[in-house]
Design a protein around this motif. Structure first.
Motif, PDB file in Angstrom:
ATOM      1  N   HIS A  69      13.957   3.963   7.161  1.00 59.27           N
ATOM      2  CA  HIS A  69      12.593   3.105   7.302  1.00 59.27           C
ATOM      3  C   HIS A  69      12.924   2.374   8.501  1.00 59.27           C
ATOM      4  O   HIS A  69      13.679   1.491   8.593  1.00 59.27           O
ATOM      5  CB  HIS A  69      12.395   2.273   6.121  1.00 59.27           C
ATOM      6  N   HIS A  71      10.144   1.068  12.389  1.00 57.24           N
ATOM      7  CA  HIS A  71       8.906   1.265  13.052  1.00 57.24           C
ATOM      8  C   HIS A  71       8.976   0.992  14.584  1.00 57.24           C
ATOM      9  O   HIS A  71       9.461  -0.009  14.920  1.00 57.24           O
ATOM     10  CB  HIS A  71       8.061  -0.178  12.592  1.00 57.24           C
ATOM     11  N   HIS A 233       4.680   1.541   1.878  1.00 58.58           N
ATOM     12  CA  HIS A 233       5.162   0.528   1.594  1.00 58.58           C
ATOM     13  C   HIS A 233       4.728  -0.065   0.071  1.00 58.58           C
ATOM     14  O   HIS A 233       3.347   0.173   0.073  1.00 58.58           O
ATOM     15  CB  HIS A 233       4.586  -0.606   2.580  1.00 58.58           C
ATOM     16  N   HIS A 270      10.719  -0.883   0.765  1.00 58.29           N
ATOM     17  CA  HIS A 270      11.273  -2.238   0.483  1.00 58.29           C
ATOM     18  C   HIS A 270      11.312  -2.525  -1.113  1.00 58.29           C
ATOM     19  O   HIS A 270      12.278  -2.835  -1.581  1.00 58.29           O
ATOM     20  CB  HIS A 270      10.124  -3.288   1.228  1.00 58.29           C
ATOM     21  N   ASP A 330      13.589  -1.310   9.497  1.00 56.28           N
ATOM     22  CA  ASP A 330      12.302  -1.855   9.569  1.00 56.28           C
ATOM     23  C   ASP A 330      11.968  -2.414  11.182  1.00 56.28           C
ATOM     24  O   ASP A 330      11.435  -1.676  11.818  1.00 56.28           O
ATOM     25  CB  ASP A 330      12.169  -2.899   8.655  1.00 56.28           C
TER      26      ASP A 330
HETATM   27 ZN   LIG Z   1       8.085  -1.254   7.069  1.00 50.83          ZN
END
Ligand SMILES: [Zn+2]
Length: 480
Positions: A69, A71, A233, A270, A330
């Motif tokens: 995960h 971004h 998410h 998450h 993240d």
């Molecule tokens: Zn995220």
């Protein structure tokens, strides 16, 4: 292309996979031979052909880390802005009022991605799952970096809108959301057809609360018919938890169970605010069992949440409940080893016990946990026939000395400073701490201007018309 064989001779330590015990084990003074086609041999005195020999007496060979995960889109330029702010009425979270204001423009997307990829590989990551908006260079940069990539183009039907600093609202535009969904499916097919064999696509409804139930079910059905992984998410903030309660009376796992979406091909981003979490004050204790029984995986990214004063309760508890957890970064700093250290510390603080999670369990989450989330048994482990995705750790680095237990030194102390070389499919992506295929320094230079542009845009976009000095005050006052 010739398939040259590299051999690490007499590696001081090897984190090898024990098939029978189904766990990582330490081997000492072992040879590791590998090539483009995979791990050829792990054991004493390799006697087969060798094109390149690497002296192993001050090295640990360990499997590449699997980041499920991250971004690439805007996060690298959000650095330094919002670490000290949050929306008090939304449980202190900075996501909706602050972070969402920072967007990289088209020119900055490639630089953001390059910096993320470079930081990930320097911390030992060999596989990553990137959730972002597609841009023209997304696929080519991911492929050209040499990393293994799962590209997840996000789509949603609702945008977040803040009412003052106290309420989260949703602007729905289903037509635009469906167009993005169609674009995402087309991109995913393009990604998985990439000739490198290192790229796959993931179906990614962005957030559980920004997609209609109809779109969630449609997207998941489509992913399953095409054999693709899914990531969403879910249970990531208290604002989302309360919104789902208001709409359906359900927690995120309960709602996804009703919709038939939970399953072993699903990775939930998450998954913090479940019915057992102390902040949600629910009276049931069913969510962890829902995840475990359905085989759903969780992508745990402790750093960005811990910065806002929140954490999953706890990584050790999830693992003992039988939930498969992989780790992700993240946001910045995109340092998987720092993320692992924080995951261990948060687990012990939330679990109120040093026994909540040990270093071996943490390492499993960051390797085989992530691999299982992606449905793979050929990455995240060093075994004959597995992919040659691995790191060479420099045991002679001062931060690794003295060496009693090298994984503990790496995770609790040295982190990326000790990662010397990183290989994916037997090919170096980091060599002597240098990134082989990316112009990292050039991308860093581009980020400076990109952040300035994004900050000016944030001031224009802020519904309350605040200046940057109000949105993101410096951590110290400027001297007069
Ligand atoms: Zn995220």
């Amino acid at each position: 292309m010739t398939d040259t064989i590299k051999v690490v001779r007499q590696a001081a330590w090897v984190v090898a996979w024990d098939e029978e015990a189904s766990c990582h084990v330490y081997r000492q003074d072992a040879d590791v031979a590998f090539s483009r086609s995979g791990i050829v041999y792990i054991g004493p005195a390799y006697s087969g052909p060798a094109d390149e020999e690497i002296a192993g007496e001050s090295l640990m060979v360990m499997p590449g880390l699997v980041n499920v995960h991250c971004h690439s889109g805007d996060e690298p330029i959000a650095k330094g802005l919002f670490e000290d702010v949050g929306t008090a009425a939304l449980w202190g979270n900075a996501l909706y009022e602050y972070s969402a204001l920072i967007d990289s423009d088209a020119d900055a997307k490639a630089a953001c991605q390059t910096v993320m990829l470079g930081d990930l590989m320097r911390s030992g990551v060999t596989t990553h799952l990137d959730i972002a908006s597609p841009h023209p260079k997304w696929l080519s940069l991911a492929a050209g970096s040499g990393l293994r990539a799962y590209l997840a183009p996000g789509f949603r039907e609702a945008q977040w809108r803040m009412a003052g600093s106290h309420r989260l609202d949703f602007d729905w535009n289903k037509g635009r959301g469906r167009e993005r969904y169609a674009d995402a499916l087309a991109f995913v097919e393009e990604a998985r057809a990439h000739p490198s064999g290192r790229i796959d696509g993931v179906v990614a409804p962005s957030q559980i609360e920004t997609c209609s139930e109809e779109l969630l079910q449609m997207a998941v059905g489509e992913a399953r018919s095409r054999g693709l992984r899914i990531t969403i998410h879910a249970a990531q903030t208290m604002a989302e938890h309360e919104e789902l309660l208001r709409r359906t009376g359900e927690t995120a796992p309960k709602m996804l169970e009703r919709l038939g979406i939970l399953g072993s091909d699903l990775i939930l981003g998450h998954c913090i605010f479940l019915d057992h979490h102390s902040w949600t004050r629910q009276r049931s204790r069913d969510d962890l069992a829902r995840l475990a029984e359905s085989g759903t995986s969780v992508a745990h990214c402790p750093v960005t949440f811990a910065r806002s004063g929140m954490t999953l309760e706890s990584l050790g508890t999830y693992r003992r409940a039988g939930v498969n957890v992989g780790l992700g970064t993240d946001s910045y700093p995109f340092n998987m080893l720092e993320e692992m250290r924080e995951a261990l510390i948060c687990s012990r603080v939330a679990g109120r016990s040093v026994f909540d999670l040990d270093t071996g369990g943490l390492f499993s989450a960051a390797t085989t946990g992530g691999a299982r989330a992606l449905g793979r048994d050929d990455i995240g482990r060093l075994a004959t026939g597995a992919k040659a995705d691995l790191s060479l750790v420099d045991l002679s680095h001062p931060a690794m000395q003295p060496v009693y237990d090298p994984l503990r030194n790496l995770i609790h102390c040295a982190a990326e400073r000790a990662i010397r070389d990183v290989y994916v499919d037997g090919q170096a992506v980091v060599k002597d701490r240098c990134i082989v295929h990316l112009d990292y320094d050039g991308a860093v230079r581009e980020l400076r201007d990109a952040q300035k542009r994004a900050c000016r845009q944030a001031e224009r976009d802020d519904p309350q018309g605040r200046s940057l000095s109000v949105l993101a005050p410096y951590s110290l006052p400027l001297a007069r």
